[in-house]
Design a protein around this motif. Structure first.
Motif, mmCIF file in Angstrom:
data_model
loop_
_atom_site.group_PDB
_atom_site.id
_atom_site.type_symbol
_atom_site.label_atom_id
_atom_site.label_comp_id
_atom_site.label_asym_id
_atom_site.label_seq_id
_atom_site.Cartn_x
_atom_site.Cartn_y
_atom_site.Cartn_z
ATOM 1 N N VAL A 56 -6.601 -11.442 0.129
ATOM 2 C CA VAL A 56 -6.380 -10.376 1.102
ATOM 3 C C VAL A 56 -5.020 -9.706 0.891
ATOM 4 O O VAL A 56 -4.847 -8.528 1.216
ATOM 5 N N LEU A 57 -4.074 -10.446 0.326
ATOM 6 C CA LEU A 57 -2.794 -9.824 -0.018
ATOM 7 C C LEU A 57 -2.976 -8.815 -1.147
ATOM 8 O O LEU A 57 -2.477 -7.685 -1.091
ATOM 9 N N ARG A 58 -3.712 -9.225 -2.189
ATOM 10 C CA ARG A 58 -3.930 -8.325 -3.337
ATOM 11 C C ARG A 58 -4.738 -7.092 -2.938
ATOM 12 O O ARG A 58 -4.509 -5.993 -3.448
ATOM 13 N N SER A 59 -5.677 -7.271 -1.995
ATOM 14 C CA SER A 59 -6.555 -6.160 -1.618
ATOM 15 C C SER A 59 -5.873 -5.150 -0.691
ATOM 16 O O SER A 59 -6.388 -4.059 -0.467
ATOM 17 N N GLY A 60 -4.718 -5.551 -0.143
ATOM 18 C CA GLY A 60 -4.017 -4.645 0.771
ATOM 19 C C GLY A 60 -4.456 -4.765 2.210
ATOM 20 O O GLY A 60 -4.027 -3.976 3.063
ATOM 21 N N GLU A 61 -5.313 -5.747 2.516
ATOM 22 C CA GLU A 61 -5.742 -5.934 3.911
ATOM 23 C C GLU A 61 -4.589 -6.413 4.781
ATOM 24 O O GLU A 61 -4.551 -6.159 5.979
ATOM 25 N N VAL A 62 -3.666 -7.140 4.183
ATOM 26 C CA VAL A 62 -2.447 -7.525 4.891
ATOM 27 C C VAL A 62 -1.401 -6.453 4.623
ATOM 28 O O VAL A 62 -1.141 -6.103 3.466
ATOM 29 N N ARG A 63 -0.799 -5.942 5.679
ATOM 30 C CA ARG A 63 0.211 -4.902 5.524
ATOM 31 C C ARG A 63 1.441 -5.232 6.359
ATOM 32 O O ARG A 63 1.341 -5.883 7.394
ATOM 33 N N ASN A 65 4.596 -3.232 8.139
ATOM 34 C CA ASN A 65 5.073 -1.897 8.539
ATOM 35 C C ASN A 65 4.183 -0.797 7.938
ATOM 36 O O ASN A 65 4.665 0.211 7.419
ATOM 37 N N LYS A 66 2.854 -1.064 7.955
ATOM 38 C CA LYS A 66 1.817 -0.139 7.487
ATOM 39 C C LYS A 66 1.777 0.048 5.978
ATOM 40 O O LYS A 66 1.005 0.850 5.466
ATOM 41 N N GLY A 67 2.590 -0.715 5.248
ATOM 42 C CA GLY A 67 2.599 -0.586 3.796
ATOM 43 C C GLY A 67 2.128 -1.850 3.104
ATOM 44 O O GLY A 67 2.189 -2.954 3.666
ATOM 45 N N ARG A 68 1.632 -1.718 1.884
ATOM 46 C CA ARG A 68 1.200 -2.870 1.099
ATOM 47 C C ARG A 68 2.416 -3.630 0.588
ATOM 48 O O ARG A 68 3.449 -3.044 0.269
ATOM 49 N N VAL A 69 2.278 -4.945 0.506
ATOM 50 C CA VAL A 69 3.334 -5.792 -0.060
ATOM 51 C C VAL A 69 2.679 -6.826 -0.963
ATOM 52 O O VAL A 69 1.486 -7.123 -0.829
#
Length: 338
Positions: A56-63, A65-69
């Motif tokens: 979920v981190l790689r997919s961008g589901e976790v953000r 401040n609204k940005g991918r990390v």
């Protein structure tokens, strides 16, 4: 959102969650400041497979401040983390049992640090056949504590100074001190044999391995991790020596294995010691007699992570170790170190 509520929400099956259930949003406070996002998710999402956390981190589901990390991002105070509901592994049922509240002798305490005197025979944390340890007991005794983590570890049979951090930022700061050799750790060890040198540096690489039954062990091996201990002779007896050990590196079982490797095993060491001697010393009524390992973390000097002031904490030698030394002094000719 409270941590328990957050854990409940993210543990909901994505395929079967009610249509009204939304993803969780959590604002980072100082208890999680400086923590990597992957470790933060592993902590709050108990039972969720690690592979799913990273997916979920790689997919961008976790953000944040609204940005991918990416997984290495370190959280800052005030960050808003978006966490989707995640699947809990089937085997993730509650384990362990009742953990009693426990308090230990406090050597120093303020808003940043808790320094205790750990008794011998108590593990610092649960695991490897131990249901619970110091950290679990302290958390149970201090339910109001938002954050409480071990800064370092002591072997179960080692007594003495143990440092805990009350804030994430303090933990990070103290770990930096440890990596930069900014802490001066001193231990008392009584060894079998008459140590010949007033001061001796031991630099032997240490290799960690497991026995066939899963027990953790360490040995000197050429491809092991560089390790350095300095031994100072404090008091010499007929057949025994009291040493002070200075840790220059912090490897598992470092003092114990370095002393064994140079021919001076610690009295009472059940992994690397003289087993026949240990058995003889542990018999009831024996003098000198000792029923524990004689290794005690007696002094620690560090820089306070908030004030920046140098500080030194000391832990008195336990009564059973004091009595053993008194028996050595009374029963056999003794001499002070040079």
């Amino acid at each position: 959102m409270k941590m328990n509520e957050l854990r409940h929400q993210i543990a909901t099956e994505p395929q079967s969650r009610p249509s009204g259930l939304q993803v969780a949003y959590v604002t980072v406070d100082e208890s999680s400041e400086g923590q990597r996002i992957d470790n933060f998710l592993l902590k709050v999402a108990k039972g969720v497979p690690k592979s799913h956390i990273y997916r979920v981190l790689r997919s961008g589901e976790v953000r944040v401040n609204k940005g991918r990390v990416d997984a290495t991002y370190r959280l800052q105070n005030g960050d808003v983390v978006r966490i989707p509901p995640m699947r809990v592994a089937e085997k993730a049922a509650p384990t362990g049992g009742f953990v009693p509240a426990g308090e230990f002798p406090v050597l120093f305490e303020d808003a940043a640090l808790l320094v205790i005197d750990k008794p011998a025979g108590v593990a610092v944390h649960g695991g490897s056949g131990v249901a619970f340890g110091v950290i679990e007991q302290l958390r149970r005794a201090r339910p109001e504590a938002k954050f409480l983590e071990l800064v370092h570890r002591l072997d179960r049979e080692t007594s003495g100074i143990l440092v805990l951090a009350k804030k994430r930022s303090v933990l990070v700061h103290l770990h930096e001190q440890i990596r930069g050799n900014g802490m001066d750790k001193r231990y008392f060890a009584c060894v079998a044999g008459e140590f010949p040198n007033t001061r001796q540096h031991v630099k032997l690489p240490l290799y960690k391995y497991s026995t066939p039954d899963g027990e953790r062990r360490v040995r000197v091996q050429a491809d092991g991790l560089a390790s350095h201990t300095v031994f100072n002779r404090m008091e010499a007896f007929d057949g025994y020596t009291l040493l002070e050990a200075e840790l220059k590196t912090g490897r598992t079982h470092q003092i114990r294995v370095h002393l064994q490797s140079i021919g001076f095993p610690i009295v009472g060491d059940d992994k690397y010691g003289d087993f026949a001697l240990n058995k003889a010393l542990s018999r009831s009524g024996t003098k000198p007699g000792l029923k524990r390992m004689f290794l005690h973390a007696h002094r620690l000097t560090l820089t306070h992570p908030v004030t920046g002031a140098p500080m030194t904490v000391s832990a008195p030698l336990p009564a059973e170790c004091v009595e053993f030394l008194q028996q050595l002094r009374q029963g056999r000719p003794a001499r002070d170190a040079d």
